[in-house]
Design an enzyme around this catalytic site. Structure first.
Site, PDB file in Angstrom:
ATOM      1  N   SER A  50       0.801  -1.229   0.000  1.00  0.00           N
ATOM      2  CA  SER A  50       0.000   0.000   0.000  1.00  0.00           C
ATOM      3  C   SER A  50       0.830   1.274   0.000  1.00  0.00           C
ATOM      4  O   SER A  50       0.322   2.337  -0.347  1.00  0.00           O
ATOM      5  CB  SER A  50      -0.950   0.009   1.202  1.00  0.00           C
ATOM      6  OG  SER A  50      -0.226  -0.075   2.419  1.00  0.00           O
ATOM      7  N   ASP A 355      -3.870   7.741   8.369  1.00  0.00           N
ATOM      8  CA  ASP A 355      -4.993   6.925   8.823  1.00  0.00           C
ATOM      9  C   ASP A 355      -4.626   5.856   9.848  1.00  0.00           C
ATOM     10  O   ASP A 355      -5.383   4.927  10.079  1.00  0.00           O
ATOM     11  CB  ASP A 355      -5.655   6.241   7.621  1.00  0.00           C
ATOM     12  CG  ASP A 355      -4.675   5.357   6.852  1.00  0.00           C
ATOM     13  OD1 ASP A 355      -3.512   5.231   7.285  1.00  0.00           O
ATOM     14  OD2 ASP A 355      -5.076   4.781   5.812  1.00  0.00           O
ATOM     15  N   HIS A 358      -0.721   4.722   7.194  1.00  0.00           N
ATOM     16  CA  HIS A 358      -0.056   5.335   6.052  1.00  0.00           C
ATOM     17  C   HIS A 358       0.237   6.809   6.325  1.00  0.00           C
ATOM     18  O   HIS A 358      -0.351   7.409   7.225  1.00  0.00           O
ATOM     19  CB  HIS A 358      -0.926   5.193   4.800  1.00  0.00           C
ATOM     20  CG  HIS A 358      -1.397   3.798   4.557  1.00  0.00           C
ATOM     21  ND1 HIS A 358      -2.634   3.336   4.972  1.00  0.00           N
ATOM     22  CD2 HIS A 358      -0.791   2.744   3.959  1.00  0.00           C
ATOM     23  CE1 HIS A 358      -2.769   2.066   4.645  1.00  0.00           C
ATOM     24  NE2 HIS A 358      -1.661   1.676   4.028  1.00  0.00           N
TER      25      HIS A 358
END
Length: 399
Positions: A50, A355, A358
């Site tokens: 991610s 969040d 990240h």
């Protein structure tokens, strides 16, 4: 500007107070970055999780990467786990190349002429299993690339007009192959293993990574750009789970065990880079110390213009972490009998973390600027002339 008497002057403290909101911009305007001669490639092929996913997981398994993700730069969800741009986006900007489209995202007939992104959120280096968030582990990403390359060359052989949207054959040889993966392997291991067991597990993880890189080398990859792992123990989610005992935290509030494991992983990854560079003919391997850059950001956040180093911008629960495992960024749920929403903060540029897992676009911008100084690379990269507008929030959108 409204002033008082003619003799009125600003004190040093007042001057600093005025300048602080502008510090991130000033830093990005004057930081040296690499010249195009040292960091220019016709295409980029990226592999990872991610941290560099530009829409793979959202498209591949319809994972809900909805609002407020993307609100800062794209003004809508973009498949990225971020309020805006990722490090990979800033690096593409620095080469004056369009942002990478995800291999798995075929909606809208995306162009792959200047590269393709195989990274997907939740990806691991080791093969995925039934409990994995993403089935697209590193080995599968490599297999996807091999199929992608074969199909591209087949199509170009039939129709030269497709050169407008597909990479030329020599782009596969001259392109940059980026890697940012391994964090999820270590992260997941801590839920079932002791720190010593996690440390002993690292060679197994890196052996799989080495095998994947060698497969890419056999397909013609020659320019390898490998990111080390960031300070895993500084993520709010990790702190909320493993940092309840203050004795397990360092002076920045990060979980010691996870950061030690990340540093050990990086040390062995760095060694593997040296091995690959010496054993694979004609290969160019660059290792980037992401851990040092991100830890410096967390340690010196206030001097760099940020107000929160650990707390999540988009979360629920308030200080010190503003993170609750039960509710993800943007979600509305009933917790303890009350309907609550994990909302984003008012100003994302004040936060390092987005969040709980990240980084914000502002943090990614800083990290990218440091990468492009070349000082955190082995071998080191030199000199600079890339326009500072690359890192300006008003830089043209090419998504």
């Amino acid at each position: 500007m409204v002033s008082g008497s003619k003799n009125q002057t600003n004190s040093p403290a007042m001057t600093l107070k005025i300048l602080i909101p502008w510090i991130p911009t000033l830093i990005l305007l004057y930081l040296p970055v690499i010249s195009p001669s040292n960091f220019t490639y016709p295409a980029v092929f990226n592999f990872g999780d991610s941290n560099s996913d530009t829409g793979g997981l959202a498209a591949g398994v319809a994972f809900p990467v909805g609002a407020p993700n993307g609100e800062t730069y794209f003004n809508k969800p973009s498949g990225r786990f971020c309020d805006g741009r990722l490090i990979i986006d800033f690096l593409m900007d620095s080469m004056d190349l369009p942002y990478l489209n995800a291999y798995l995202d075929s909606i809208g007939a995306p162009s792959f002429r200047t590269g393709c992104n195989f990274a997907t959120g939740g990806a691991t280096i080791l093969p995925a299993n039934a409990a994995s968030l993403s089935p697209f582990s590193f080995g599968l990403q490599v297999a996807q690339f091999i199929r992608f390359k074969a199909r591209v060359l087949e199509l170009l052989g039939k129709d030269k007009k497709l050169q407008k949207i597909l990479p030329l054959e020599d782009y596969f040889r001259d392109g940059l192959y980026g890697f940012d993966v391994g964090q999820n392997d270590l992260d997941g291991a801590f839920y079932s293993k002791s720190e010593d067991q996690v440390a002993a597990f690292i060679p197994t993880i890196l052996s799989e990574f080495e095998a994947g890189v060698e497969r890419l080398y056999n397909e013609g990859a020659r320019n390898l750009w490998i990111h080390g792992m960031g300070p895993l123990g500084c993520l709010p989610r990790i702190i909320a789970t493993f940092g309840k005992d203050a004795s397990k935290l360092d002076q920045f509030g990060c979980v010691n065990s996870h950061n030690r494991a990340a540093k050990l992983f990086n040390s062995q990854l760095h060694g593997l880079c040296a091995k690959l560079g010496s054993q694979l003919p004609q290969v160019n391997v660059t290792y980037v110390d992401i851990f040092a850059i991100k830890l410096n950001l967390i340690a010196n956040f206030s001097q760099l213009g940020f107000k929160e180093s650990i707390a999540a911008c988009c979360g629920y629960g308030g200080p010190p972490l503003n993170f609750d495992n039960r509710i993800a960024c943007g979600q509305t749920k009933s917790l303890n009998g009350s309907l609550v929403t994990a909302k984003p903060c008012d100003n994302t540029t004040e936060y390092v973390n987005w969040d709980g897992n990240h980084y914000t676009e502002a943090a990614n911008s800083y990290v990218s600027s440091q990468i492009l100084t070349g000082k955190f690379s082995d071998p080191p990269l030199t000199e600079f002339t890339i326009s500072p507008s690359v890192f300006h929030t008003g830089f043209r959108k090419r998504f």
